[in-house]
Design a protein around this motif. Structure first.
Motif, mmCIF file in Angstrom:
data_model
loop_
_atom_site.group_PDB
_atom_site.id
_atom_site.type_symbol
_atom_site.label_atom_id
_atom_site.label_comp_id
_atom_site.label_asym_id
_atom_site.label_seq_id
_atom_site.Cartn_x
_atom_site.Cartn_y
_atom_site.Cartn_z
ATOM 1 N N ASN A 1 -56.910 -53.594 -43.160
ATOM 2 C CA ASN A 1 -57.197 -54.918 -42.600
ATOM 3 C C ASN A 1 -56.730 -55.032 -41.156
ATOM 4 O O ASN A 1 -57.035 -56.020 -40.486
ATOM 5 C CB ASN A 1 -56.511 -55.997 -43.428
ATOM 6 N N TYR B 1 -61.029 -63.773 -47.823
ATOM 7 C CA TYR B 1 -61.669 -63.220 -49.014
ATOM 8 C C TYR B 1 -63.050 -62.652 -48.714
ATOM 9 O O TYR B 1 -63.578 -61.822 -49.451
ATOM 10 C CB TYR B 1 -61.784 -64.287 -50.109
ATOM 11 N N PRO C 1 -60.088 -51.406 -54.333
ATOM 12 C CA PRO C 1 -59.279 -52.410 -53.631
ATOM 13 C C PRO C 1 -57.801 -52.221 -53.976
ATOM 14 O O PRO C 1 -57.455 -51.997 -55.142
ATOM 15 C CB PRO C 1 -59.810 -53.743 -54.172
ATOM 16 N N SER D 1 -65.276 -48.055 -55.367
ATOM 17 C CA SER D 1 -64.411 -48.943 -54.582
ATOM 18 C C SER D 1 -63.044 -49.039 -55.234
ATOM 19 O O SER D 1 -62.920 -49.165 -56.458
ATOM 20 C CB SER D 1 -65.039 -50.333 -54.476
ATOM 21 N N GLU E 1 -54.440 -54.267 -53.640
ATOM 22 C CA GLU E 1 -53.748 -55.504 -53.301
ATOM 23 C C GLU E 1 -52.303 -55.182 -52.945
ATOM 24 O O GLU E 1 -51.588 -54.561 -53.735
ATOM 25 C CB GLU E 1 -53.787 -56.492 -54.459
ATOM 26 N N ARG F 1 -63.890 -60.559 -46.511
ATOM 27 C CA ARG F 1 -63.796 -59.118 -46.277
ATOM 28 C C ARG F 1 -63.903 -58.359 -47.597
ATOM 29 O O ARG F 1 -64.652 -57.380 -47.711
ATOM 30 C CB ARG F 1 -62.481 -58.746 -45.584
ATOM 31 N N LEU F 2 -63.161 -58.794 -48.591
ATOM 32 C CA LEU F 2 -63.195 -58.114 -49.888
ATOM 33 C C LEU F 2 -64.568 -58.261 -50.533
ATOM 34 O O LEU F 2 -65.105 -57.287 -51.096
ATOM 35 C CB LEU F 2 -62.112 -58.682 -50.803
ATOM 36 N N THR G 1 -56.050 -55.072 -49.063
ATOM 37 C CA THR G 1 -56.242 -56.519 -49.056
ATOM 38 C C THR G 1 -54.955 -57.189 -49.519
ATOM 39 O O THR G 1 -54.169 -56.605 -50.269
ATOM 40 C CB THR G 1 -57.419 -56.920 -49.962
#
Length: 336
Positions: A251, A202, A221, A219, A223, A204-205, A193
């Motif tokens: 993405n 946002y 994530p 999870s 960045e 999607r996250l 992301t």
């Protein structure tokens, strides 16, 4: 120049004198307005063609208040996905007798603002933006060109509910990717992301975090600036250690390329040691080794839908392009 007008541009007066009518009638005929007989209109059009007459778009814009030009500002033209979006918009614009002008913000809010100001100064008839971050470009456009349409591309920015939105069906896309990996047995998922200050999608996250929580999956994530070097470096770091994700959801297919190179640099194999799911199904994605599992959608149709909303022909304010998962060799069970 044809028709004895060498050295200067043909005018409405030239056509009117040749046909024996008024310049007003010539203007009506060229703009397909009522009040001109079919026979006279045919004569006017034939004479205009013979003389090589072309409408002056600047003069028309001043007269009508419409330029028939539409701006498109994209946050990252390095991503081939946006080239297909632009292709679809261009296809629809040409069919409507309009044109589009494309600018790349390159993930810079300042550059994005510059493009918006320039398009507004030239009085473009609408703006489509794949925004950087919080959608300031839309607010800027609405301030500079009130009552002129705007469309948000590939974004779900809070506070812009009154603006038409055209995007892939992000919630379904993320769900398909998570479910596919969970069914294969993956429990620890990485998710690419943009950094919070640059993030425009946002949703999607949010969907990823909700889905992994529901399924009791870990999870991770990640960045990252969405350029290939940054993705490669940050994914490479995430792959180190016993808690490394066994699969990554990206993405875009564009950034998935960098995940492939990071996996290989760690001495691992895509589809065996680490699974990868892309998004967009670029033409090159099934040519990768192994072919990329990805989310497929009709990107040019998305572009046509965006232009329809600028042109005033969209059937609804929001268009979510349908998506489906295409399973290929980049995903498999996690290593035992």
């Amino acid at each position: 120049m044809r028709g004895g007008n060498a050295g200067r541009r043909p005018t409405l007066r030239d056509i009117a004198d040749a046909v024996g009518v008024s310049t007003a009638l010539v203007s009506f005929a060229l703009n397909d307005r009522a009040g001109v007989s079919a026979e006279t209109k045919a004569q006017i059009l034939a004479e205009a063609s013979r003389l090589g007459y072309r409408t002056d778009p600047v003069a028309r814009a001043l007269r009508t208040g419409q330029s028939r030009l539409f701006g498109v500002v994209v946050r990252n033209l390095q991503n081939p996905y946006f080239l297909d979006v632009v292709g679809g918009m261009q296809e629809a614009a040409v069919a409507a007798g309009a044109g589009i002008v494309v600018a790349d913000a390159d993930y810079s809010a300042n550059l994005e603002a510059h493009h918006v100001e320039t398009f507004a100064a030239y009085r473009f008839d609408g703006l489509a933006v794949a925004p950087v971050g919080t959608g300031a470009a839309i607010a800027q456009w609405q301030d500079l060109r009130p009552d002129v349409p705007a469309v948000v591309l590939n974004a779900s920015v809070p506070g812009l509910d009154d603006v038409a939105r055209v995007s892939p069906d992000n919630a379904t896309a993320v769900r398909l990717a998570v479910e596919h990996l969970a069914q294969l047995g993956h429990r620890r998922l990485g998710f690419l992301t943009a950094p919070a200050e640059l993030m425009a999608d946002y949703d999607r996250l949010e969907a990823f975090l909700a889905l992994t929580a529901e399924r009791d999956l870990e999870s991770r994530p990640i960045e990252t600036p969405l350029n290939l070097r940054a993705v490669h470096d940050l994914v490479g770091r995430a792959l180190v250690g016993s808690e490394a994700p066994s699969a990554f959801i990206t993405n875009s297919d564009f950034t998935a390329h960098a995940v492939y190179t990071a996996v290989r640099q760690q001495g691992l194999r895509v589809g065996h040691d680490v699974s990868v799911v892309g998004h967009d199904d670029l033409a090159t994605s099934e040519l990768l080794d192994p072919p990329l599992t990805t989310i497929q959608l009709d990107v040019r149709a998305l572009g046509r839908a965006a232009f329809a909303r600028l042109w005033g022909a969209g059937s609804s304010r929001t268009h979510l392009e349908p998506v489906r998962l295409v399973a290929r060799g980049s995903t498999g069970p996690p290593p035992s």
